[in-house]
Motif scaffolding. Sequence first.
Motif, PDB file in Angstrom:
ATOM      1  N   SER A   1      -7.848   4.426  -4.340  1.00  0.00           N
ATOM      2  CA  SER A   1      -8.882   5.393  -3.958  1.00  0.00           C
ATOM      3  C   SER A   1      -8.225   6.762  -3.950  1.00  0.00           C
ATOM      4  CB  SER A   1      -9.464   5.059  -2.583  1.00  0.00           C
ATOM      5  OG  SER A   1      -8.450   5.137  -1.589  1.00  0.00           O
ATOM      6  N   SER A   2      -8.956   7.759  -4.438  1.00  0.00           N
ATOM      7  CA  SER A   2      -8.354   9.076  -4.578  1.00  0.00           C
ATOM      8  C   SER A   2      -9.407  10.156  -4.374  1.00  0.00           C
ATOM      9  CB  SER A   2      -7.709   9.209  -5.959  1.00  0.00           C
ATOM     10  OG  SER A   2      -7.108  10.468  -6.115  1.00  0.00           O
ATOM     11  N   GLN A   3      -8.945  11.255  -3.791  1.00  0.00           N
ATOM     12  CA  GLN A   3      -9.789  12.443  -3.635  1.00  0.00           C
ATOM     13  C   GLN A   3      -9.011  13.645  -4.155  1.00  0.00           C
ATOM     14  OE1 GLN A   3     -11.139  12.908   0.379  1.00  0.00           O
ATOM     15  NE2 GLN A   3     -12.318  10.993   0.373  1.00  0.00           N
ATOM     16  N   ILE A   4      -9.663  14.422  -4.985  1.00  0.00           N
ATOM     17  CA  ILE A   4      -9.010  15.588  -5.559  1.00  0.00           C
ATOM     18  C   ILE A   4      -8.587  16.550  -4.441  1.00  0.00           C
ATOM     19  CG2 ILE A   4      -9.273  17.565  -7.101  1.00  0.00           C
ATOM     20  CD1 ILE A   4      -9.155  14.874  -8.500  1.00  0.00           C
ATOM     21  N   GLY A   5      -7.309  16.903  -4.453  1.00  0.00           N
ATOM     22  CA  GLY A   5      -6.765  17.827  -3.461  1.00  0.00           C
ATOM     23  C   GLY A   5      -6.362  17.180  -2.161  1.00  0.00           C
ATOM     24  N   GLU A   6      -6.679  15.884  -1.993  1.00  0.00           N
ATOM     25  CA  GLU A   6      -6.361  15.192  -0.748  1.00  0.00           C
ATOM     26  C   GLU A   6      -5.239  14.163  -0.900  1.00  0.00           C
ATOM     27  OE1 GLU A   6      -7.558  15.951   2.167  1.00  0.00           O
ATOM     28  OE2 GLU A   6      -8.895  17.496   1.377  1.00  0.00           O
ATOM     29  N   GLY A   7      -5.236  13.457  -2.012  1.00  0.00           N
ATOM     30  CA  GLY A   7      -4.207  12.444  -2.232  1.00  0.00           C
ATOM     31  C   GLY A   7      -4.783  11.142  -2.760  1.00  0.00           C
ATOM     32  N   THR A   8      -3.912  10.129  -2.863  1.00  0.00           N
ATOM     33  CA  THR A   8      -4.272   8.840  -3.474  1.00  0.00           C
ATOM     34  C   THR A   8      -3.648   7.703  -2.682  1.00  0.00           C
ATOM     35  OG1 THR A   8      -4.301   9.887  -5.653  1.00  0.00           O
ATOM     36  CG2 THR A   8      -4.244   7.479  -5.620  1.00  0.00           C
ATOM     37  N   ILE A   9      -4.380   6.595  -2.595  1.00  0.00           N
ATOM     38  CA  ILE A   9      -3.853   5.370  -1.983  1.00  0.00           C
ATOM     39  C   ILE A   9      -3.970   4.251  -3.018  1.00  0.00           C
ATOM     40  CG2 ILE A   9      -4.084   3.679  -0.144  1.00  0.00           C
ATOM     41  CD1 ILE A   9      -5.387   5.806   1.563  1.00  0.00           C
TER      42      ILE A   9
ATOM     43  N   GLY B   1      -4.317  14.059  -6.284  1.00  0.00           N
ATOM     44  CA  GLY B   1      -5.358  13.067  -6.538  1.00  0.00           C
ATOM     45  C   GLY B   1      -5.580  12.822  -8.028  1.00  0.00           C
ATOM     46  N   ILE B   2      -6.453  11.850  -8.340  1.00  0.00           N
ATOM     47  CA  ILE B   2      -6.746  11.454  -9.718  1.00  0.00           C
ATOM     48  C   ILE B   2      -8.220  11.681  -9.985  1.00  0.00           C
ATOM     49  CG2 ILE B   2      -6.726   9.547 -11.366  1.00  0.00           C
ATOM     50  CD1 ILE B   2      -4.515   8.261  -9.661  1.00  0.00           C
ATOM     51  N   GLU B   3      -8.516  12.332 -11.091  1.00  0.00           N
ATOM     52  CA  GLU B   3      -9.901  12.588 -11.454  1.00  0.00           C
ATOM     53  C   GLU B   3     -10.610  11.282 -11.770  1.00  0.00           C
ATOM     54  OE1 GLU B   3     -10.036  15.349 -14.637  1.00  0.00           O
ATOM     55  OE2 GLU B   3      -8.836  16.867 -13.602  1.00  0.00           O
ATOM     56  N   SER B   4     -11.852  11.160 -11.350  1.00  0.00           N
ATOM     57  CA  SER B   4     -12.618   9.924 -11.567  1.00  0.00           C
ATOM     58  C   SER B   4     -12.831   9.634 -13.046  1.00  0.00           C
ATOM     59  CB  SER B   4     -13.974  10.029 -10.855  1.00  0.00           C
ATOM     60  OG  SER B   4     -14.713  11.148 -11.357  1.00  0.00           O
TER      61      SER B   4
ATOM     62  N   GLU C   1       0.857  -1.193   0.000  1.00  0.00           N
ATOM     63  CA  GLU C   1       0.000   0.000   0.000  1.00  0.00           C
ATOM     64  C   GLU C   1       0.890   1.240   0.000  1.00  0.00           C
ATOM     65  OE1 GLU C   1      -3.869   0.194   2.270  1.00  0.00           O
ATOM     66  OE2 GLU C   1      -2.636   1.612   3.429  1.00  0.00           O
ATOM     67  N   VAL C   2       0.658   2.139  -0.958  1.00  0.00           N
ATOM     68  CA  VAL C   2       1.418   3.393  -1.049  1.00  0.00           C
ATOM     69  C   VAL C   2       0.421   4.542  -1.022  1.00  0.00           C
ATOM     70  CG1 VAL C   2       2.977   4.778  -2.450  1.00  0.00           C
ATOM     71  CG2 VAL C   2       3.286   2.293  -2.346  1.00  0.00           C
ATOM     72  N   GLU C   3       0.634   5.470  -0.077  1.00  0.00           N
ATOM     73  CA  GLU C   3      -0.279   6.611   0.087  1.00  0.00           C
ATOM     74  C   GLU C   3       0.503   7.902  -0.110  1.00  0.00           C
ATOM     75  OE1 GLU C   3      -3.252   8.554   3.486  1.00  0.00           O
ATOM     76  OE2 GLU C   3      -2.121   6.706   3.898  1.00  0.00           O
ATOM     77  N   ASP C   4      -0.111   8.849  -0.802  1.00  0.00           N
ATOM     78  CA  ASP C   4       0.502  10.165  -0.967  1.00  0.00           C
ATOM     79  C   ASP C   4      -0.552  11.243  -0.709  1.00  0.00           C
ATOM     80  OD1 ASP C   4      -0.690  11.329  -3.578  1.00  0.00           O
ATOM     81  OD2 ASP C   4      -0.034   9.332  -4.225  1.00  0.00           O
ATOM     82  N   ASN C   5      -0.072  12.463  -0.454  1.00  0.00           N
ATOM     83  CA  ASN C   5      -0.990  13.592  -0.260  1.00  0.00           C
ATOM     84  C   ASN C   5      -0.922  14.563  -1.442  1.00  0.00           C
ATOM     85  OD1 ASN C   5       1.542  14.592   0.244  1.00  0.00           O
ATOM     86  ND2 ASN C   5       0.901  15.923   1.945  1.00  0.00           N
ATOM     87  N   GLY C   6      -0.838  13.977  -2.634  1.00  0.00           N
ATOM     88  CA  GLY C   6      -0.779  14.784  -3.847  1.00  0.00           C
ATOM     89  C   GLY C   6      -2.139  15.341  -4.225  1.00  0.00           C
TER      90      GLY C   6
END
Length: 530
Positions: A509-517, A465-468, A458-463
């Motif tokens: 899973s990703s949220q725009i402005g929050e990051g991606t896991i 995010g990725i658009e759906s 599992e790799v998590e970042d606070n970038g």
Amino acid sequence: MRLHTKLMLGIIIVIVVIGGIFGYSFKQIMESNLKNEMGSKALSVAQTVANIPEIQEAFETKDPATIIQPIAEKIRKQVGAEFIVIGNLDEIRYSHPNPIRLGQKMVGGDNSRVFKGESIISESTGTLGPSLRGKTPIFHNEEVIGVVSVGYLQTDIELKVAKIQKKIFVVTFLILIGGLLAALLISLNIKKAMFGLEPKEIAWMYQEKHAILESIHEGIIAIGTDGRITVVNETAHKILRVPNEVLLRGKRIEEVLENTKLLSVVQTGKAEYDQEMMIFDSVYLANRIPIHNKKGNVIGAVASLRNKSELAHLLQELSHVKAYAEGLRAQTHEYSNRLYTLLGLIQLGSYKEAIDFISHEVDVAQGFVQFLMKEIPDPILAGFILGKTSLASEWKVNFLVDRESSFKDIPVEMNRDSLVTIIGNLINNAFEAVRDNEKGEKNVTLFLTDLGKDLIIEVEDNGNGIESSKSDLIFREGYSTKNKKSNAGIGLSLIHREMEALGGTITYSSQIGEGTIFTVAIPKNRGSEK
């Protein structure tokens, strides 16, 4: 001795033997037929003479020879016989070509069967020499009263056979000359067709060609103008999933492999290079080249097949080397900065601070290394993660390895390169995602666990995010949100390919402005199959 010389000598010997057998056999057949013909003719003449009434009545006279001799000689001359001898039951001659022998006893000793009423053809020796005779009894009132013997000398028959034999010899000689010319033409044509090579040289070239074909890592398939396979190597058998013991040579190419386009290459004579084609569930790069003869005519085509995934594996290896190089460079740069800091503290006379700085760095480094050695005992993975830590420090990224991580239960058979590819590309993508983050800290966290039946990464970042809307595109090779990067669009496609090979899954899973896991699950029992 060269092949064409052997061919000429062999053909000549065969022709001479056949000619000799033909000549001898023909002579024997002609001699036998001539004897049968002459014997039948002699017997026919003898039977005709025996049925002449004057001959039969002459036996009742006092001097039968005076009546029989003129009649017999006249007939002998007409039919060309060597003799016509007529005798009584005592074998006393009443006719003979030599009048002196009239009244003498017949010679030959072959009249016993004739006196019993039989007509015969015999070979015997008389006063004129060896002869072929036709003998028949003379009947009067159904009783045998004499014998008629019509003969031809053996020397006359042999002369006729000799004349025929000369003709046979001439024909045989002409056949021999024709055979010599044919042998010369055949040997020259064979020599030309074989490009002047000897059988040993051809055998050696065949073995060499076979060894070369089998040593080539690419699949090789060649066809003739009729579309039938002429050459196929072991690699091609593996690509086509056909056992080596199954003979493919002679089969039509479309029966073995569809959409090869080899037939179109034969028809057009134009080569095709680096064309993609799908075989079963793999993509191959195909090169198709026409085969020409000396006259420039297309006599077939050959195709080479190479698995496109091999290029991907090569790219993986290059990525690993690059990652290792970047890690070493980052470590060098990081420790250079620390050495400069230490040098400054010493120059300022801050010895206590220098000692504290060294102790802190040693504690941190040793603690992290000891953690990796304990929880991730595989040296390849531990060293790779350590290198990424140094790279993160250079890029000003807070890279954390979750202290709850444990990656001990990795199957021995599992390909470590695949794990390095997956982990490395996930971390690289996370670094890229947070590198341009303007909202403060740039955090990337790696979590590894081997609990249960799966390996979890599992790799998590606070970038950003990725658009759906792009969820279906991110795993496609060549697609990337980092349009200006030279290697963009490769990392996730490589991970996806490795997942298919290992039987694992990758989700995010990703949220725009929050990051991606990104989460990867690899079954331990499937991982060993690669």
